[in-house]
Design a protein around this motif. Structure first.
Motif, PDB file in Angstrom:
ATOM      1  N   ALA A   1      65.714  78.159 -14.765  1.00  0.00           N
ATOM      2  CA  ALA A   1      67.101  78.268 -14.510  1.00  0.00           C
ATOM      3  C   ALA A   1      67.173  79.094 -13.455  1.00  0.00           C
ATOM      4  O   ALA A   1      66.134  79.989 -13.078  1.00  0.00           O
ATOM      5  CB  ALA A   1      67.985  78.799 -15.805  1.00  0.00           C
ATOM      6  N   PRO A   2      68.266  79.207 -12.892  1.00  0.00           N
ATOM      7  CA  PRO A   2      68.436  80.075 -11.433  1.00  0.00           C
ATOM      8  C   PRO A   2      68.020  81.606 -11.943  1.00  0.00           C
ATOM      9  O   PRO A   2      68.458  82.305 -12.832  1.00  0.00           O
ATOM     10  CB  PRO A   2      69.808  80.224 -11.100  1.00  0.00           C
ATOM     11  N   GLY A   3      66.878  82.082 -11.182  1.00  0.00           N
ATOM     12  CA  GLY A   3      66.544  83.280 -11.410  1.00  0.00           C
ATOM     13  C   GLY A   3      65.561  83.450 -12.386  1.00  0.00           C
ATOM     14  O   GLY A   3      65.111  84.758 -12.981  1.00  0.00           O
ATOM     15  N   PHE A   4      65.324  82.530 -13.121  1.00  0.00           N
ATOM     16  CA  PHE A   4      64.345  82.362 -14.454  1.00  0.00           C
ATOM     17  C   PHE A   4      63.267  81.541 -14.374  1.00  0.00           C
ATOM     18  O   PHE A   4      63.615  80.372 -14.492  1.00  0.00           O
ATOM     19  CB  PHE A   4      65.342  82.257 -15.502  1.00  0.00           C
ATOM     20  N   SER A   5      62.156  81.951 -13.704  1.00  0.00           N
ATOM     21  CA  SER A   5      61.100  81.071 -13.619  1.00  0.00           C
ATOM     22  C   SER A   5      59.774  81.455 -14.387  1.00  0.00           C
ATOM     23  O   SER A   5      59.568  82.731 -14.877  1.00  0.00           O
ATOM     24  CB  SER A   5      60.784  81.196 -12.290  1.00  0.00           C
ATOM     25  N   SER A   6      58.789  80.476 -14.354  1.00  0.00           N
ATOM     26  CA  SER A   6      57.503  80.789 -14.967  1.00  0.00           C
ATOM     27  C   SER A   6      56.436  81.619 -13.882  1.00  0.00           C
ATOM     28  O   SER A   6      56.868  81.525 -12.768  1.00  0.00           O
ATOM     29  CB  SER A   6      57.063  79.634 -15.225  1.00  0.00           C
ATOM     30  N   TYR A   7      55.421  81.999 -14.380  1.00  0.00           N
ATOM     31  CA  TYR A   7      54.541  82.271 -13.462  1.00  0.00           C
ATOM     32  C   TYR A   7      53.978  81.307 -12.396  1.00  0.00           C
ATOM     33  O   TYR A   7      53.925  80.115 -13.240  1.00  0.00           O
ATOM     34  CB  TYR A   7      53.452  83.214 -14.013  1.00  0.00           C
ATOM     35  N   THR A   8      53.360  81.475 -11.315  1.00  0.00           N
ATOM     36  CA  THR A   8      52.996  80.398 -10.493  1.00  0.00           C
ATOM     37  C   THR A   8      51.637  79.998 -11.054  1.00  0.00           C
ATOM     38  O   THR A   8      51.235  78.808 -10.833  1.00  0.00           O
ATOM     39  CB  THR A   8      52.910  80.921  -8.969  1.00  0.00           C
ATOM     40  N   GLY A   9      50.876  80.760 -11.386  1.00  0.00           N
ATOM     41  CA  GLY A   9      49.280  80.465 -11.696  1.00  0.00           C
ATOM     42  C   GLY A   9      48.488  80.645 -10.356  1.00  0.00           C
ATOM     43  O   GLY A   9      49.329  81.150  -9.425  1.00  0.00           O
ATOM     44  N   THR A  10      47.197  80.279 -10.323  1.00  0.00           N
ATOM     45  CA  THR A  10      46.453  80.772  -9.206  1.00  0.00           C
ATOM     46  C   THR A  10      45.604  79.505  -8.842  1.00  0.00           C
ATOM     47  O   THR A  10      45.191  78.971  -9.959  1.00  0.00           O
ATOM     48  CB  THR A  10      45.580  82.096  -9.258  1.00  0.00           C
ATOM     49  N   LEU A  11      45.135  79.360  -7.691  1.00  0.00           N
ATOM     50  CA  LEU A  11      44.452  78.332  -7.483  1.00  0.00           C
ATOM     51  C   LEU A  11      43.409  78.867  -6.182  1.00  0.00           C
ATOM     52  O   LEU A  11      43.800  79.786  -5.614  1.00  0.00           O
ATOM     53  CB  LEU A  11      45.157  76.995  -6.583  1.00  0.00           C
ATOM     54  N   PRO A  12      42.185  78.303  -6.535  1.00  0.00           N
ATOM     55  CA  PRO A  12      41.335  78.783  -5.383  1.00  0.00           C
ATOM     56  C   PRO A  12      41.918  78.598  -3.946  1.00  0.00           C
ATOM     57  O   PRO A  12      42.313  77.586  -3.731  1.00  0.00           O
ATOM     58  CB  PRO A  12      39.873  78.204  -5.624  1.00  0.00           C
ATOM     59  N   ASP A  13      41.420  79.467  -3.022  1.00  0.00           N
ATOM     60  CA  ASP A  13      41.829  79.193  -1.473  1.00  0.00           C
ATOM     61  C   ASP A  13      40.852  78.002  -1.198  1.00  0.00           C
ATOM     62  O   ASP A  13      39.662  78.022  -1.331  1.00  0.00           O
ATOM     63  CB  ASP A  13      41.495  80.593  -0.750  1.00  0.00           C
ATOM     64  N   PRO A  14      41.315  77.302  -0.241  1.00  0.00           N
ATOM     65  CA  PRO A  14      40.387  76.059   0.484  1.00  0.00           C
ATOM     66  C   PRO A  14      38.953  76.713   1.102  1.00  0.00           C
ATOM     67  O   PRO A  14      38.204  76.108   0.750  1.00  0.00           O
ATOM     68  CB  PRO A  14      41.295  75.309   1.347  1.00  0.00           C
ATOM     69  N   ARG A  15      39.133  77.636   1.689  1.00  0.00           N
ATOM     70  CA  ARG A  15      37.950  78.496   2.193  1.00  0.00           C
ATOM     71  C   ARG A  15      37.116  78.722   1.105  1.00  0.00           C
ATOM     72  O   ARG A  15      35.850  78.631   1.564  1.00  0.00           O
ATOM     73  CB  ARG A  15      38.396  79.338   3.137  1.00  0.00           C
ATOM     74  N   GLU A  16      37.711  79.126  -0.165  1.00  0.00           N
ATOM     75  CA  GLU A  16      36.586  79.613  -1.015  1.00  0.00           C
ATOM     76  C   GLU A  16      35.891  78.428  -1.649  1.00  0.00           C
ATOM     77  O   GLU A  16      34.600  78.754  -1.890  1.00  0.00           O
ATOM     78  CB  GLU A  16      37.498  80.195  -2.081  1.00  0.00           C
ATOM     79  N   LEU A  17      36.485  77.160  -1.388  1.00  0.00           N
ATOM     80  CA  LEU A  17      35.760  75.961  -2.110  1.00  0.00           C
ATOM     81  C   LEU A  17      34.756  75.436  -1.156  1.00  0.00           C
ATOM     82  O   LEU A  17      34.109  74.667  -1.644  1.00  0.00           O
ATOM     83  CB  LEU A  17      37.139  75.137  -2.596  1.00  0.00           C
ATOM     84  N   THR A  18      34.535  75.938   0.094  1.00  0.00           N
ATOM     85  CA  THR A  18      33.501  75.636   0.905  1.00  0.00           C
ATOM     86  C   THR A  18      32.270  76.204   0.268  1.00  0.00           C
ATOM     87  O   THR A  18      31.022  75.702   0.528  1.00  0.00           O
ATOM     88  CB  THR A  18      33.633  76.363   2.390  1.00  0.00           C
ATOM     89  N   ALA A  19      32.067  77.055  -0.624  1.00  0.00           N
ATOM     90  CA  ALA A  19      31.184  77.582  -1.450  1.00  0.00           C
ATOM     91  C   ALA A  19      30.769  77.050  -2.561  1.00  0.00           C
ATOM     92  O   ALA A  19      31.641  76.660  -3.596  1.00  0.00           O
ATOM     93  CB  ALA A  19      31.288  78.951  -1.736  1.00  0.00           C
ATOM     94  N   PRO A  20      29.745  76.188  -2.593  1.00  0.00           N
ATOM     95  CA  PRO A  20      29.453  75.390  -3.956  1.00  0.00           C
ATOM     96  C   PRO A  20      29.612  76.113  -5.348  1.00  0.00           C
ATOM     97  O   PRO A  20      30.102  75.323  -6.209  1.00  0.00           O
ATOM     98  CB  PRO A  20      28.100  74.850  -3.697  1.00  0.00           C
ATOM     99  N   ALA A  21      29.274  77.206  -5.400  1.00  0.00           N
ATOM    100  CA  ALA A  21      29.560  77.959  -6.672  1.00  0.00           C
ATOM    101  C   ALA A  21      31.104  77.887  -7.138  1.00  0.00           C
ATOM    102  O   ALA A  21      31.348  77.771  -8.288  1.00  0.00           O
ATOM    103  CB  ALA A  21      29.075  79.229  -6.610  1.00  0.00           C
ATOM    104  N   ALA A  22      31.821  78.058  -6.096  1.00  0.00           N
ATOM    105  CA  ALA A  22      33.449  77.990  -6.292  1.00  0.00           C
ATOM    106  C   ALA A  22      33.822  76.809  -6.798  1.00  0.00           C
ATOM    107  O   ALA A  22      34.622  76.578  -7.593  1.00  0.00           O
ATOM    108  CB  ALA A  22      34.238  78.519  -5.078  1.00  0.00           C
TER     109      ALA A  22
END
Length: 533
Positions: free
Chosen positions: A355-376
């Motif tokens: 609703a207006p002004g009533f939102s969930s958390y966004t959550g988090t995703l890895p940064d694209p640069r982070e995913l260049t590391a195989p472990a990520a």
């Protein structure tokens, strides 16, 4: 001479007496006229209402409980009737009010006295102590009566405007006492007009889910329509009493927190996305990998929950047994970028505005640069690392597996109503955006059914209708007394054929999705069948 003087004197006395009597009579009439001029009306406030919040079937979620009050005018016939029908233990208190002479309200057990000549009115109580969907509805500021949180705050203007009041106007004398046997005037300004807000929730399902979720202690349950994204039920445990919020202020379990909208480590539920992405890229479900209990990614070792290893598995076997090394190897073959793109398309990393002004958390995703590391990429592939998501976002992921690969837009508010019977100004319903090929999600859906029938989710099997889903035990990297907190999940659909419900269960610190979350899913599915929803 003396007789004439005496007669004159007597006549004078008589005239004077008549004059005094007349003056007294005039003065009395003036007093009465003045008193009459002082007569006025007393307005008794019976009740005030605020716009009702309804479920999708126009059943009220607020104002469910109704109490009754009698509007009493002392000296009136209705007051005598009320006294005769009041329990003896309460008559002394009632008599004290009656001797005050002024109109007042008196609580009664029901509206039955109306038929006996007593003016009785229903008065809605805004909340139940165990209020359905309390984290969504929110609460009012007791000082102002305005919305303080949740939908009450987001739609304060609409709900305030949809309210009304009921008053009784009584004629009173100069002393402020009611004039008996004088008809009172009822002043109704939109009282119980039915106007308000309509949600996508189903009240029966919401109450079922809240009851079933109690064993979680701390957690959440989301039930979604996989075709539309409508939230059918949304529960957070523990809850708070909106009639006594102060009692929960210092509770360490944070009952005011809406856990359905909070972001958590999601663990193996994310393997559904990895599997669908792999299938779409042409990697077959027959792809095999031998799990030996761990996998090396450069200089980092990732362990399977089965330290002895699962042996040789294909994709279905890896989903059934939730094998981490299989999905790590699969993610490395796919690459991090395609997984990130699919997650973004499904709404991961984006807040859901209920609703207006009533939102969930966004959550988090890895940064694209982070995913260049195989472990990520390895961590991302089986739902760990910097990935977090809300139960609502996980419900969107499962919905895509059910509806042929479409990303649904979650929806909580269906619209408004002016009369409590018909929907006006409906909110938009968005068609799912195609994210996966239907062929890929169809295969994943069959794998999810196998999880319930013979894999890690057998505790989720309902009594009839079958189901599909995915368990998860999500590591958090947070420790208490040296022990890591592990969240338990089960994200699934019901029934197995032509699914109509996506059900996501989260248990904070629950360790095992199969042990803690699956039984909650099963109870909800069985409850849905029993209710005939």
């Amino acid at each position: 001479m003396h007789r004439r003087l005496l007669l004159f004197f007597c006549t004078l006395i008589l005239c004077f007496s008549l004059l005094v009597s007349r003056l007294a009579d005039i003065a009395s009439q003036t007093t009465l006229l003045a008193a009459a001029g002082q007569q006025s009306a007393t307005v008794l406030q019976v009740a005030e209402t605020r716009g009702t919040i309804y479920d999708r079937k126009m059943r009220p979620l607020t104002g469910i409980r109704t109490d009754y009050v009698a509007a009493v005018l002392p000296g009136d016939q209705s007051a005598d009737l009320l006294m005769r029908h009041t329990p003896e233990a309460q008559r002394t208190a009632l008599l004290d009010r009656l001797t005050g002479g002024k109109p007042f309200l008196w609580p009664v057990d029901s509206g039955d006295l109306y038929a006996r000549g007593v003016e009785v009115f229903p008065v809605e109580q805004r909340y139940l102590d165990r209020q359905p969907a309390v984290h969504l509805i929110g609460q009012l500021d007791p000082a102002t009566g305005q919305g303080a949180s949740g939908l009450e705050l987001a739609y304060d203007s609409l709900l305030s405007a949809a309210g009304g009041s009921l008053q009784m106007r009584y004629f009173t004398n100069a002393l402020g006492r009611g004039v008996s046997n004088t008809p009172a005037e009822k002043i109704d300004t939109g009282y119980r007009s039915g106007a308000g807000l309509v949600l996508t929730l189903d009240r029966e399902l919401q109450q079922l889910v809240e009851q079933a979720a109690q064993p979680l202690e701390r957690g959440a349950v989301v039930v979604m329509d996989p075709q539309t994204g409508d939230l059918l039920a949304c529960a957070s445990v523990p809850a708070f009493n909106p009639n006594n919020p102060a009692a929960s202020m210092n509770d360490p379990d944070l009952p005011f927190l809406n856990r359905a909208f909070c972001a958590y480590s999601v663990g193996s539920t994310f393997k559904l996305l990895t599997a669908a992405t792999a299938l779409e890229q042409g990697i077959p479900a027959t792809r095999t990998y031998e799990c030996r209990g761990a996998i090396e990614v450069l200089d980092q070792t990732f362990h399977c929950h089965n330290l002895n290893g699962h042996g040789l598995l294909d994709m279905q076997g890896a989903i059934e047994h939730s094998c981490n090394p299989y999905f790590i190897s699969l993610a490395l073959e796919i690459g991090g970028a395609p997984l990130l793109y699919k997650a973004q398309q499904l709404g991961f990393g984006t807040a859901f505005e209920a609703a207006p002004g009533f939102s969930s958390y966004t959550g988090t995703l890895p940064d694209p640069r982070e995913l260049t590391a195989p472990a990520a990429t390895a961590n991302f592939g089986f739902g760990q690392g910097s990935l977090t998501a809300t139960p609502v976002q996980i419900a969107c992921l499962v919905s895509a597996m059910v509806n042929g690969g479409g990303a649904v837009t979650p929806r909580l508010v269906a619209g408004s109503t002016t009369d409590g019977t018909s929907l006006t100004e409906p909110t938009a319903v968005y068609s799912p955006r195609q994210v996966f090929l239907p062929e890929a999600t169809a295969q994943v859906r069959e794998m999810m059914i196998a999880v319930v029938e013979e894999g890690s989710g057998t505790n989720a099997m309902p009594a009839r209708g079958g189901a599909g889903g995915k368990t998860a035990s999500a590591q958090t990297g947070q420790y208490v007394d040296g022990e890591e907190i592990v969240h338990a999940w089960f994200a699934g659909f019901y029934p197995a054929e032509s699914p109509r419900f996506v059900i996501v269960v989260l248990c904070e610190g629950g360790e095992s999705g199969g042990d803690r979350a699956c039984p909650i899913f099963r109870d909800i599915a069985d409850g849905i069948a029993a209710l005939g929803l």
